[in-house]
Design a protein around this motif. Sequence first.
Motif, PDB file in Angstrom:
ATOM      1  N   PHE A 107       3.597  -9.482  -9.858  1.00 43.25           N
ATOM      2  CA  PHE A 107       2.495  -9.713  -8.936  1.00 43.25           C
ATOM      3  C   PHE A 107       2.557  -8.734  -7.765  1.00 43.25           C
ATOM      4  O   PHE A 107       3.587  -8.601  -7.106  1.00 43.25           O
ATOM      5  CB  PHE A 107       2.539 -11.158  -8.439  1.00 43.25           C
ATOM      6  N   LEU A 108       1.450  -8.034  -7.557  1.00 48.43           N
ATOM      7  CA  LEU A 108       1.292  -7.073  -6.461  1.00 48.43           C
ATOM      8  C   LEU A 108       2.269  -5.897  -6.532  1.00 48.43           C
ATOM      9  O   LEU A 108       2.579  -5.275  -5.527  1.00 48.43           O
ATOM     10  CB  LEU A 108       1.394  -7.778  -5.100  1.00 48.43           C
ATOM     11  N   TRP A 109       2.738  -5.564  -7.732  1.00 46.30           N
ATOM     12  CA  TRP A 109       3.649  -4.441  -7.939  1.00 46.30           C
ATOM     13  C   TRP A 109       2.827  -3.210  -8.294  1.00 46.30           C
ATOM     14  O   TRP A 109       1.879  -3.280  -9.069  1.00 46.30           O
ATOM     15  CB  TRP A 109       4.624  -4.781  -9.053  1.00 46.30           C
ATOM     16  N   ASN A 110       3.196  -2.067  -7.765  1.00 46.50           N
ATOM     17  CA  ASN A 110       2.464  -0.827  -8.036  1.00 46.50           C
ATOM     18  C   ASN A 110       3.061  -0.031  -9.196  1.00 46.50           C
ATOM     19  O   ASN A 110       2.713   1.123  -9.399  1.00 46.50           O
ATOM     20  CB  ASN A 110       2.384   0.038  -6.778  1.00 46.50           C
ATOM     21  N   MET A 111       3.973  -0.625  -9.927  1.00 42.86           N
ATOM     22  CA  MET A 111       4.579  -0.027 -11.118  1.00 42.86           C
ATOM     23  C   MET A 111       5.543   1.110 -10.794  1.00 42.86           C
ATOM     24  O   MET A 111       5.852   1.928 -11.652  1.00 42.86           O
ATOM     25  CB  MET A 111       3.512   0.453 -12.111  1.00 42.86           C
ATOM     26  N   LYS A 112       6.044   1.152  -9.572  1.00 39.18           N
ATOM     27  CA  LYS A 112       7.045   2.154  -9.200  1.00 39.18           C
ATOM     28  C   LYS A 112       8.348   1.428  -8.908  1.00 39.18           C
ATOM     29  O   LYS A 112       8.351   0.362  -8.311  1.00 39.18           O
ATOM     30  CB  LYS A 112       6.571   2.962  -7.992  1.00 39.18           C
ATOM     31  N   TRP A 113       9.467   2.018  -9.325  1.00 41.74           N
ATOM     32  CA  TRP A 113      10.761   1.341  -9.315  1.00 41.74           C
ATOM     33  C   TRP A 113      11.606   1.587  -8.063  1.00 41.74           C
ATOM     34  O   TRP A 113      12.597   0.918  -7.860  1.00 41.74           O
ATOM     35  CB  TRP A 113      11.583   1.785 -10.524  1.00 41.74           C
ATOM     36  N   ASP A 114      11.271   2.526  -7.230  1.00 44.38           N
ATOM     37  CA  ASP A 114      12.172   2.894  -6.138  1.00 44.38           C
ATOM     38  C   ASP A 114      12.222   1.809  -5.049  1.00 44.38           C
ATOM     39  O   ASP A 114      11.312   0.989  -4.931  1.00 44.38           O
ATOM     40  CB  ASP A 114      11.786   4.246  -5.549  1.00 44.38           C
ATOM     41  N   PRO A 115      13.279   1.792  -4.261  1.00 44.21           N
ATOM     42  CA  PRO A 115      13.466   0.746  -3.234  1.00 44.21           C
ATOM     43  C   PRO A 115      12.317   0.661  -2.230  1.00 44.21           C
ATOM     44  O   PRO A 115      11.949  -0.432  -1.819  1.00 44.21           O
ATOM     45  CB  PRO A 115      14.773   1.148  -2.545  1.00 44.21           C
ATOM     46  N   GLU A 116      11.754   1.789  -1.859  1.00 45.87           N
ATOM     47  CA  GLU A 116      10.643   1.781  -0.906  1.00 45.87           C
ATOM     48  C   GLU A 116       9.458   0.973  -1.450  1.00 45.87           C
ATOM     49  O   GLU A 116       8.821   0.198  -0.731  1.00 45.87           O
ATOM     50  CB  GLU A 116      10.206   3.219  -0.611  1.00 45.87           C
ATOM     51  N   LYS A 118       9.649  -1.384  -3.756  1.00 46.81           N
ATOM     52  CA  LYS A 118      10.063  -2.794  -3.841  1.00 46.81           C
ATOM     53  C   LYS A 118       9.875  -3.478  -2.483  1.00 46.81           C
ATOM     54  O   LYS A 118       9.416  -4.620  -2.414  1.00 46.81           O
ATOM     55  CB  LYS A 118      11.522  -2.885  -4.299  1.00 46.81           C
ATOM     56  N   VAL A 119      10.200  -2.773  -1.417  1.00 46.37           N
ATOM     57  CA  VAL A 119       9.986  -3.311  -0.070  1.00 46.37           C
ATOM     58  C   VAL A 119       8.497  -3.585   0.150  1.00 46.37           C
ATOM     59  O   VAL A 119       8.115  -4.619   0.697  1.00 46.37           O
ATOM     60  CB  VAL A 119      10.550  -2.344   1.004  1.00 46.37           C
ATOM     61  N   GLU A 120       7.657  -2.673  -0.303  1.00 46.66           N
ATOM     62  CA  GLU A 120       6.209  -2.849  -0.149  1.00 46.66           C
ATOM     63  C   GLU A 120       5.710  -4.035  -0.967  1.00 46.66           C
ATOM     64  O   GLU A 120       4.867  -4.810  -0.509  1.00 46.66           O
ATOM     65  CB  GLU A 120       5.458  -1.570  -0.556  1.00 46.66           C
ATOM     66  N   GLN A 121       6.239  -4.213  -2.166  1.00 46.96           N
ATOM     67  CA  GLN A 121       5.844  -5.368  -2.979  1.00 46.96           C
ATOM     68  C   GLN A 121       6.234  -6.661  -2.266  1.00 46.96           C
ATOM     69  O   GLN A 121       5.448  -7.609  -2.217  1.00 46.96           O
ATOM     70  CB  GLN A 121       6.491  -5.324  -4.365  1.00 46.96           C
ATOM     71  N   THR A 122       7.428  -6.715  -1.721  1.00 49.20           N
ATOM     72  CA  THR A 122       7.875  -7.896  -0.991  1.00 49.20           C
ATOM     73  C   THR A 122       6.962  -8.166   0.200  1.00 49.20           C
ATOM     74  O   THR A 122       6.580  -9.302   0.473  1.00 49.20           O
ATOM     75  CB  THR A 122       9.339  -7.735  -0.539  1.00 49.20           C
ATOM     76  N   ARG A 123       6.584  -7.113   0.923  1.00 50.73           N
ATOM     77  CA  ARG A 123       5.664  -7.260   2.056  1.00 50.73           C
ATOM     78  C   ARG A 123       4.323  -7.836   1.593  1.00 50.73           C
ATOM     79  O   ARG A 123       3.767  -8.730   2.221  1.00 50.73           O
ATOM     80  CB  ARG A 123       5.449  -5.914   2.752  1.00 50.73           C
ATOM     81  N   MET A 124       3.814  -7.331   0.466  1.00 45.05           N
ATOM     82  CA  MET A 124       2.542  -7.816  -0.068  1.00 45.05           C
ATOM     83  C   MET A 124       2.646  -9.274  -0.507  1.00 45.05           C
ATOM     84  O   MET A 124       1.721 -10.066  -0.291  1.00 45.05           O
ATOM     85  CB  MET A 124       2.090  -6.939  -1.244  1.00 45.05           C
ATOM     86  N   GLU A 125       3.768  -9.659  -1.107  1.00 47.69           N
ATOM     87  CA  GLU A 125       3.972 -11.058  -1.492  1.00 47.69           C
ATOM     88  C   GLU A 125       3.962 -11.953  -0.254  1.00 47.69           C
ATOM     89  O   GLU A 125       3.378 -13.042  -0.267  1.00 47.69           O
ATOM     90  CB  GLU A 125       5.291 -11.221  -2.246  1.00 47.69           C
ATOM     91  N   GLN A 126       4.617 -11.514   0.812  1.00 49.01           N
ATOM     92  CA  GLN A 126       4.647 -12.289   2.055  1.00 49.01           C
ATOM     93  C   GLN A 126       3.251 -12.399   2.663  1.00 49.01           C
ATOM     94  O   GLN A 126       2.876 -13.455   3.176  1.00 49.01           O
ATOM     95  CB  GLN A 126       5.637 -11.664   3.046  1.00 49.01           C
ATOM     96  N   LEU A 127       2.482 -11.336   2.574  1.00 49.00           N
ATOM     97  CA  LEU A 127       1.105 -11.369   3.062  1.00 49.00           C
ATOM     98  C   LEU A 127       0.279 -12.363   2.246  1.00 49.00           C
ATOM     99  O   LEU A 127      -0.506 -13.139   2.798  1.00 49.00           O
ATOM    100  CB  LEU A 127       0.491  -9.964   3.000  1.00 49.00           C
TER     101      LEU A 127
END
Length: 192
Positions: A107-116, A118-127
């Motif tokens: 959910f809300l993943w941009n299909m990129k694996w790097d840590p940066e 992943k941080v953005e996906q976590t931010r989007m989940e929190q939003l």
Amino acid sequence: MAADGFPNYVAYTNGCLERYIHAIRVHPSLEPYRDLVPRIREFMVQLQKSENQTELNRVAYILAHKDLHFANIMCDPDRPGCPITAVLDWEFSGVVPGPRWNPRRAFLWNMKWDPENKVEQTRMEQLFEQICREKGAAHILEQTQLNAKQELMQTAVNHIRAIVEVCPRGQAQDRVTHWCAVAEAAMEGFRA
């Protein structure tokens, strides 16, 4: 039927585990993990015990896409607000136990694996969670939460799934030993 043709969450989980056992038994790249099969079978028996059933099966059932990452969402960037115009890739959708709405954490993943990313996906989940609360839909979040026993069960299942899905592709071989250890530890939590 409660979820994808299964009467309850434990039956659904055991159905998944049966698929993984079959893959371990027949796929040549999974041969090193065949010693896990008896342990997985024992785990399945433990899940079915009455003392585990009530807590494990305490879930809401929801209709879920189960693979809702950005590559499966179409939008029109030329229109104000860039509205969503289509949602693709529905083959994994179904009525599932609430905690299984996002099994691959796509959910809300941009299909990129790097840590940066992943941080953005976590931010989007929190939003997303914040918006649910602001809109009076916190019950949606509650329906997707695991209790402690479900968390233990799902940890084992998720790591077994990772082994079965990743090993045949030759990916993440350096993480498989860790995944086995995590799955074993979670299954150990159900030993009689």
